[in-house]
Design a protein around this motif. Sequence first.
Motif, PDB file in Angstrom:
ATOM      1  N   LEU A 261       0.819  -1.216   0.000  1.00 59.58           N
ATOM      2  CA  LEU A 261       0.000   0.000   0.000  1.00 59.58           C
ATOM      3  C   LEU A 261       0.850   1.261   0.000  1.00 59.58           C
ATOM      4  CD1 LEU A 261      -2.840  -1.034   2.486  1.00 59.58           C
ATOM      5  CD2 LEU A 261      -2.887  -1.045  -0.024  1.00 59.58           C
ATOM      6  N   GLY A 262       1.872   1.255  -0.855  1.00 56.39           N
ATOM      7  CA  GLY A 262       2.527   2.511  -1.162  1.00 56.39           C
ATOM      8  C   GLY A 262       1.585   3.364  -1.998  1.00 56.39           C
ATOM      9  N   ALA A 263       2.097   4.433  -2.572  1.00 51.64           N
ATOM     10  CA  ALA A 263       1.235   5.327  -3.355  1.00 51.64           C
ATOM     11  C   ALA A 263       0.558   4.583  -4.504  1.00 51.64           C
ATOM     12  CB  ALA A 263       2.050   6.499  -3.879  1.00 51.64           C
ATOM     13  N   MET A 264       1.318   3.725  -5.212  1.00 48.84           N
ATOM     14  CA  MET A 264       0.729   3.009  -6.341  1.00 48.84           C
ATOM     15  C   MET A 264      -0.204   1.907  -5.878  1.00 48.84           C
ATOM     16  SD  MET A 264       0.339   2.843  -9.578  1.00 48.84           S
ATOM     17  CE  MET A 264       1.683   3.756 -10.366  1.00 48.84           C
ATOM     18  N   GLY A 265       0.200   1.122  -4.886  1.00 44.46           N
ATOM     19  CA  GLY A 265      -0.668   0.061  -4.395  1.00 44.46           C
ATOM     20  C   GLY A 265      -1.983   0.604  -3.868  1.00 44.46           C
ATOM     21  N   THR A 266      -1.924   1.736  -3.190  1.00 47.62           N
ATOM     22  CA  THR A 266      -3.146   2.372  -2.700  1.00 47.62           C
ATOM     23  C   THR A 266      -4.041   2.792  -3.853  1.00 47.62           C
ATOM     24  OG1 THR A 266      -2.043   3.141  -0.696  1.00 47.62           O
ATOM     25  CG2 THR A 266      -4.045   4.314  -1.366  1.00 47.62           C
ATOM     26  N   ALA A 267      -3.451   3.336  -4.912  1.00 53.10           N
ATOM     27  CA  ALA A 267      -4.241   3.732  -6.087  1.00 53.10           C
ATOM     28  C   ALA A 267      -4.894   2.511  -6.736  1.00 53.10           C
ATOM     29  CB  ALA A 267      -3.343   4.453  -7.094  1.00 53.10           C
ATOM     30  N   LEU A 268      -4.171   1.388  -6.790  1.00 52.62           N
ATOM     31  CA  LEU A 268      -4.742   0.163  -7.361  1.00 52.62           C
ATOM     32  C   LEU A 268      -5.921  -0.312  -6.520  1.00 52.62           C
ATOM     33  CD1 LEU A 268      -1.429  -1.776  -8.143  1.00 52.62           C
ATOM     34  CD2 LEU A 268      -2.808  -0.433  -9.748  1.00 52.62           C
ATOM     35  N   ALA A 269      -5.746  -0.347  -5.205  1.00 50.94           N
ATOM     36  CA  ALA A 269      -6.827  -0.795  -4.328  1.00 50.94           C
ATOM     37  C   ALA A 269      -8.037   0.120  -4.440  1.00 50.94           C
ATOM     38  CB  ALA A 269      -6.331  -0.838  -2.877  1.00 50.94           C
ATOM     39  N   ARG A 270      -7.783   1.416  -4.516  1.00 49.08           N
ATOM     40  CA  ARG A 270      -8.880   2.375  -4.649  1.00 49.08           C
ATOM     41  C   ARG A 270      -9.672   2.123  -5.946  1.00 49.08           C
ATOM     42  NH1 ARG A 270      -9.648   7.528  -2.394  1.00 49.08           N
ATOM     43  NH2 ARG A 270      -7.589   7.422  -1.411  1.00 49.08           N
ATOM     44  N   ALA A 271      -8.959   1.832  -7.039  1.00 48.12           N
ATOM     45  CA  ALA A 271      -9.637   1.582  -8.312  1.00 48.12           C
ATOM     46  C   ALA A 271     -10.485   0.309  -8.249  1.00 48.12           C
ATOM     47  CB  ALA A 271      -8.608   1.485  -9.436  1.00 48.12           C
ATOM     48  N   PHE A 272      -9.953  -0.734  -7.637  1.00 52.68           N
ATOM     49  CA  PHE A 272     -10.735  -1.970  -7.494  1.00 52.68           C
ATOM     50  C   PHE A 272     -11.989  -1.721  -6.665  1.00 52.68           C
ATOM     51  CE2 PHE A 272      -6.688  -4.519  -8.240  1.00 52.68           C
ATOM     52  CZ  PHE A 272      -7.121  -5.046  -9.449  1.00 52.68           C
ATOM     53  N   LEU A 273     -11.845  -0.999  -5.569  1.00 48.71           N
ATOM     54  CA  LEU A 273     -13.001  -0.714  -4.715  1.00 48.71           C
ATOM     55  C   LEU A 273     -14.033   0.125  -5.459  1.00 48.71           C
ATOM     56  CD1 LEU A 273     -11.016   0.042  -1.459  1.00 48.71           C
ATOM     57  CD2 LEU A 273     -12.700  -1.798  -1.728  1.00 48.71           C
ATOM     58  N   ALA A 274     -13.573   1.119  -6.209  1.00 50.14           N
ATOM     59  CA  ALA A 274     -14.504   1.972  -6.948  1.00 50.14           C
ATOM     60  C   ALA A 274     -15.280   1.189  -7.988  1.00 50.14           C
ATOM     61  CB  ALA A 274     -13.740   3.112  -7.612  1.00 50.14           C
ATOM     62  N   ALA A 275     -14.676   0.122  -8.516  1.00 46.46           N
ATOM     63  CA  ALA A 275     -15.342  -0.695  -9.529  1.00 46.46           C
ATOM     64  C   ALA A 275     -16.189  -1.808  -8.926  1.00 46.46           C
ATOM     65  CB  ALA A 275     -14.299  -1.299 -10.471  1.00 46.46           C
ATOM     66  N   GLY A 276     -16.247  -1.887  -7.597  1.00 48.54           N
ATOM     67  CA  GLY A 276     -17.109  -2.851  -6.946  1.00 48.54           C
ATOM     68  C   GLY A 276     -16.491  -4.197  -6.647  1.00 48.54           C
ATOM     69  N   HIS A 277     -15.182  -4.311  -6.744  1.00 43.73           N
ATOM     70  CA  HIS A 277     -14.520  -5.578  -6.426  1.00 43.73           C
ATOM     71  C   HIS A 277     -14.293  -5.675  -4.920  1.00 43.73           C
ATOM     72  CE1 HIS A 277     -13.450  -6.982 -10.513  1.00 43.73           C
ATOM     73  NE2 HIS A 277     -13.458  -5.688 -10.805  1.00 43.73           N
ATOM     74  N   PRO A 278     -14.752  -6.759  -4.279  1.00 44.46           N
ATOM     75  CA  PRO A 278     -14.375  -6.970  -2.874  1.00 44.46           C
ATOM     76  C   PRO A 278     -12.846  -7.004  -2.770  1.00 44.46           C
ATOM     77  CG  PRO A 278     -16.092  -8.506  -3.554  1.00 44.46           C
ATOM     78  CD  PRO A 278     -15.603  -7.829  -4.809  1.00 44.46           C
ATOM     79  N   THR A 279     -12.283  -6.140  -1.958  1.00 43.31           N
ATOM     80  CA  THR A 279     -10.835  -5.920  -1.974  1.00 43.31           C
ATOM     81  C   THR A 279     -10.240  -6.106  -0.590  1.00 43.31           C
ATOM     82  OG1 THR A 279     -11.107  -4.335  -3.792  1.00 43.31           O
ATOM     83  CG2 THR A 279      -9.010  -4.296  -2.594  1.00 43.31           C
ATOM     84  N   THR A 280      -9.284  -7.022  -0.513  1.00 43.63           N
ATOM     85  CA  THR A 280      -8.516  -7.247   0.707  1.00 43.63           C
ATOM     86  C   THR A 280      -7.144  -6.612   0.516  1.00 43.63           C
ATOM     87  OG1 THR A 280      -9.658  -9.321   1.183  1.00 43.63           O
ATOM     88  CG2 THR A 280      -7.523  -8.990   2.236  1.00 43.63           C
TER      89      THR A 280
END
Length: 287
Positions: free
Chosen positions: A10-29
């Motif tokens: 969850l660096g800057a890029m990992g956080t951006a990836l997780a945010r995109a998955f969540l915004a698209a409705g993917h259950p995200t761990t």
Amino acid sequence: MKTPVTVLGLGAMGTALARAFLAAGHPTTVWNRTPGRSPELDALGATRAATAADAAAASPLVVVCLLVDATVRTALDGLDLTGRTVVNLTNSTPEQSRATAERLASAGASYLDGGIMAVPPMIGTPGAFIFYSGPQDVFEQHRPALEVLARPAYVGTDPGLAALYDIALLSGMYGLFGGAQHALALITSANIPAADFTQQFLLPWLTAMLTSIPNMARQLDNGPVDTADSNLAMQSAAYENLVTTAQKQGVDPSLLTPMGELLRRAVAAGHEDEGLSALVGLLRTAG
């Protein structure tokens, strides 16, 4: 139900990836070596895993975005990844990517390597794209989830190819930036405002010069033309003025000298009537 996804890192890029998955409705761990990183993801619905093993077990698709290859090994080695697809978006070399693919195959995982061509704010926008390499059927299976991050560009089954494409584009970028930085060092050495020079002259000049790159590529694919408008003999003879001017202006010429040496080598090897595409062959035989 959209594919559950795990994001490791969850660096800057990992956080951006997780945010995109969540915004698209993917259950995200999510998991990070330092607990509690990027707390804003909790409010968006992310589930935090206490360990990398718990995070990997939570989802069939595990996206890894860590600092370097060594941290990938530390995070993944020893995990049971049976039946999981691991997508490694950590910057790496082709050799490192192939080695990771072999290790994860032994751990029971399918593997895709990736190269992110974006900065974090671009994730989830049309301007971003990500190279992928590895088994094509695995890529196609997970394409819908990967598309929420950026435009996916699949480049081949060899897991090292995404890293090669990534490094090639970054090399071009840093070369361009290096030339621009040297130009700005020259201009500011004479107390000329950098912003005005950049807008009026540097950006238009570089933009115009970029149009010659497709012609270089065609010559590499099809062979050089008989003569070049600006042949290497002329360019090599004039190049010394670039180095001399830098020295006289008190600017370190270290960004310039390698190109001058390459031009001289090309002329000595009989390429004096050719254009800049001839330098590519010399670079490939430099070792």
